[in-house]
Enzyme design. Sequence first.
Site, PDB file in Angstrom:
ATOM      1  CG  ASP A  67      10.533   7.490 -10.461  1.00 26.95           C
ATOM      2  OD1 ASP A  67       9.484   7.740 -11.091  1.00 26.95           O
ATOM      3  OD2 ASP A  67      10.815   8.062  -9.381  1.00 26.95           O
ATOM      4  CG  HIS A  68       6.228   6.176 -10.596  1.00 31.96           C
ATOM      5  ND1 HIS A  68       7.203   7.016 -10.116  1.00 31.96           N
ATOM      6  CD2 HIS A  68       5.313   6.085  -9.604  1.00 31.96           C
ATOM      7  CE1 HIS A  68       6.895   7.396  -8.887  1.00 31.96           C
ATOM      8  NE2 HIS A  68       5.748   6.841  -8.553  1.00 31.96           N
ATOM      9  CG  ASP A 122       5.658  10.530  -5.707  1.00 31.83           C
ATOM     10  OD1 ASP A 122       5.414   9.728  -6.620  1.00 31.83           O
ATOM     11  OD2 ASP A 122       5.762  10.186  -4.503  1.00 31.83           O
ATOM     12  NE  ARG A 382       0.933   6.041   0.101  1.00 30.66           N
ATOM     13  CZ  ARG A 382       1.259   7.074  -0.678  1.00 30.66           C
ATOM     14  NH1 ARG A 382       1.443   6.893  -1.965  1.00 30.66           N
ATOM     15  NH2 ARG A 382       1.358   8.270  -0.170  1.00 30.66           N
ATOM     16  CB  SER A 544      -0.933   8.160  -4.573  1.00 29.16           C
ATOM     17  OG  SER A 544      -1.054   8.848  -5.781  1.00 29.16           O
ATOM     18  NE  ARG A 546      -2.150   7.112  -7.669  1.00 28.49           N
ATOM     19  CZ  ARG A 546      -2.071   5.864  -7.233  1.00 28.49           C
ATOM     20  NH1 ARG A 546      -3.099   5.074  -7.312  1.00 28.49           N
ATOM     21  NH2 ARG A 546      -0.948   5.385  -6.730  1.00 28.49           N
TER      22      ARG A 546
HETATM   23  C1  MIC Z   1       2.553   6.164  -5.014  1.00 25.51           C
HETATM   24  O1  MIC Z   1       3.438   5.795  -4.256  1.00 25.51           O
HETATM   25  O2  MIC Z   1       1.362   5.877  -4.837  1.00 25.51           O
HETATM   26  C2  MIC Z   1       2.931   6.996  -6.224  1.00 25.51           C
HETATM   27  C3  MIC Z   1       2.700   6.174  -7.422  1.00 25.51           C
HETATM   28  O3  MIC Z   1       4.295   7.310  -6.166  1.00 25.51           O
HETATM   29  C4  MIC Z   1       2.090   8.271  -6.184  1.00 25.51           C
HETATM   30  C5  MIC Z   1       2.178   9.084  -7.400  1.00 25.51           C
HETATM   31  C6  MIC Z   1       1.380   8.557  -8.539  1.00 25.51           C
HETATM   32  O4  MIC Z   1       0.282   8.031  -8.331  1.00 25.51           O
HETATM   33  O5  MIC Z   1       1.861   8.667  -9.668  1.00 25.51           O
HETATM   34  C7  MIC Z   1       2.352   9.169  -4.980  1.00 25.51           C
HETATM   35  O6  MIC Z   1       2.783   8.708  -3.959  1.00 25.51           O
HETATM   36  O7  MIC Z   1       2.043  10.366  -5.042  1.00 25.51           O
HETATM   37 FE1  SF4 Z   2       7.716   5.025  -6.184  1.00 20.53          FE
HETATM   38 FE2  SF4 Z   2       5.607   5.961  -4.841  1.00 20.53          FE
HETATM   39 FE3  SF4 Z   2       6.641   3.578  -4.268  1.00 20.53          FE
HETATM   40 FE4  SF4 Z   2       7.996   5.719  -3.678  1.00 20.53          FE
HETATM   41  S1  SF4 Z   2       6.025   5.122  -2.815  1.00 20.53           S
HETATM   42  S2  SF4 Z   2       8.813   3.875  -4.629  1.00 20.53           S
HETATM   43  S3  SF4 Z   2       7.509   7.083  -5.356  1.00 20.53           S
HETATM   44  S4  SF4 Z   2       5.642   4.179  -6.168  1.00 20.53           S
END
Ligand code: MIC
Ligand code: SF4
Length: 653
Positions: A67-68, A122, A382, A544, A546
């Site tokens: 999905d990313h 995540d 965010r 995140s 990550r």
């Molecule tokens: C995000 O919202 O920052 C992400 C991308 O979903 C991350 C995960 C990632 O960095 O792959 C998260 O929220 O953990």
């Molecule tokens: Fe995707 Fe992270 Fe954004 Fe949720 S917050 S939509 S998991 S990138």
Amino acid sequence: MALTLTEKILKNHLVEPVGELPARGADIAVRIDQTLTQDATGTMAYLQFETIGLDRVKTDVSVSYIDHNTLQEDFKNMDDHRYLQSIASRYGLWFSRVGNGICHQVHLERFGAPGKTLLGSDSHTPTGGGIGMLAIGAGGLDVAVAMGGGAFHLSMPKVFGVRLTGTLRPGVSAKDVILEVLRRETVKGGVGSVYEYFGPGVAGLSVPQRATITNMGAELGATCSVFPSDETTRRFMALMGREDDFTALEADEGATYDKIIEIDLTALESMAAQPHSPDAVGTVSSLAGKPVTQVVIGSCTNSSLDDLTAVASIVKGKHVAPGVEAGIAPGSRQTLMAAEKSGVLGELIRAGFRILESACGPCIGMGFAPNSGGVSVRTFNRNFKGRSGTPDASVYLVSPETAAATAIAGMITDPVTMALALSENRSSFTLPPDYFFRDDNMLIAPLPLEEAKKTEIIRGPNIKPCPTGPELPDSLELPVLLKAADNVSTDDIMPAGAKVLPLRSNIPEISKFTFERLDTSFYARAKDAAGCFVVGGENYGQGSSREHAALAPMYLGVRAVLVKSFARIHKANLINYGIIPLVFDNPADYDKIAQGDVLEFSGIKRSLEEGGPFLLLRKSDGYRFTAKNDLDERSRKVLLVGGLAAWTRIGGQ
Ligand code: MIC
Ligand code: SF4
């Protein structure tokens, strides 16, 4: 003893200590029923899982979502997708194909179940709390261990009760509830805690609304958030064709909370998080009239059918203002199909919304970046500086209702002024009474073991092995290569976006972007330094999950991070990759230490073995200071052997 709902679920899954729940803050290990990964964190998680050497995942349900990384500018992202699909076939996972939707929403709809534990790579995994799951975000390596049947270790959380009373007024919605909690609690208020919702106001909130609240509880720094499972939950599960997975759950009468936050839903106003932090919350009415250039609706926080229907009701018969680009990304394919059936989709297209695919998209800078100096109003979770892809854009986080009202007015607008349209038009978007919501055509079920064993893992050139860390010495003499302020996010440590995300499976390449947002010279300086420390303020590593924000620094030689306080997931990721997380004993020492100082960090092994304070000395003037050793015994052992992968290989639990 009367237990909170959080305590009940933890107790049911407790592996260590055996028996009763220990005091707040003590190390506990819990059994994990379900796991989820997404493509941006999944490749590293499965590269680690492969090294465990099992034939099949040991969880009840494990799902790999794509999905990313859906903007495919070259071979890299699709290489990752194919690797992940072959891994799912080989090891007995469900696979959610690209286009099926955002992991959290699909998981809630298709797999989540009250009372279960879910660990996801995540940070927004707590979305599952909307149906009474204990759903926790973690680094990929922790998820790999859980898929292998290992328990998940965490500190016994405090449980904060959020007592909801009253009913939301038309135009005010779940997003406003969580923004209000963020306004009061801040982005670090929830570290080490679970937010548990209860009270008479709960009944009036639908499951998607509850999930919006638990999803964005991640921004509080909380371990997770949870709602009781009640008649509303049962109806939701039935709509999803999964009534058999329903169990009613709530806290015991007389359960005690570490604190109680009271929110009167009737008195709540529309809220907005202002640039550049999810807790910079003000009322929409105080921002009303501010011109905007972009509006985006979607993300795992606000992309349910409820959300899309609210938007369609407000924009019905109107058009997106000429100065605004507007887009909408439905959270799942089944939501998109239902929106089409109910007329919501047609109304949105007519009003001038660009229809984006069911994926994370703009939330993670995968397209739809705002213009220079633009003002973007988003329903996301965010708004860290630069996350949208445009460094000087101002991003406001709001409810779908506020976003819709703003899109048609071209300026920030309180949807309460359009409450009439909202209530009158809603009924025009209905699904046929026999509408079958469930659609699993883009989910691939696990293969039987013998067939699975024959699957060949597809590894394109973008899949590079996960690097291992150096051995732990007893002392280190290294420079502070970066001194950062409070609330450094993992986006600051390792940015995402369309350019960097395709490199998630290639640590040597992605490491070139480490700390790029804070200091573009960091990579070159780290390469020259052959080892270094990083200093930060409060809530270091928020956001995140990550693990690349730990892996890439490890790869560049960061050996310890010295801060005033850490965010939970990032601290765990540092430990997992052998970087020592240090907390200033005396926060005033933060001001004394400067970038460029060379520090001697001595007696490391002894501090880790015995649990005593960490000893540091500045070489230039001999200034001695200490850092707290607040690490539990297992974390200290993990660090002594160089990280979680090494610990797991030697049979550590
Ligand atoms: C995000 O919202 O920052 C992400 C991308 O979903 C991350 C995960 C990632 O960095 O792959 C998260 O929220 O953990
Ligand atoms: Fe995707 Fe992270 Fe954004 Fe949720 S917050 S939509 S998991 S990138």
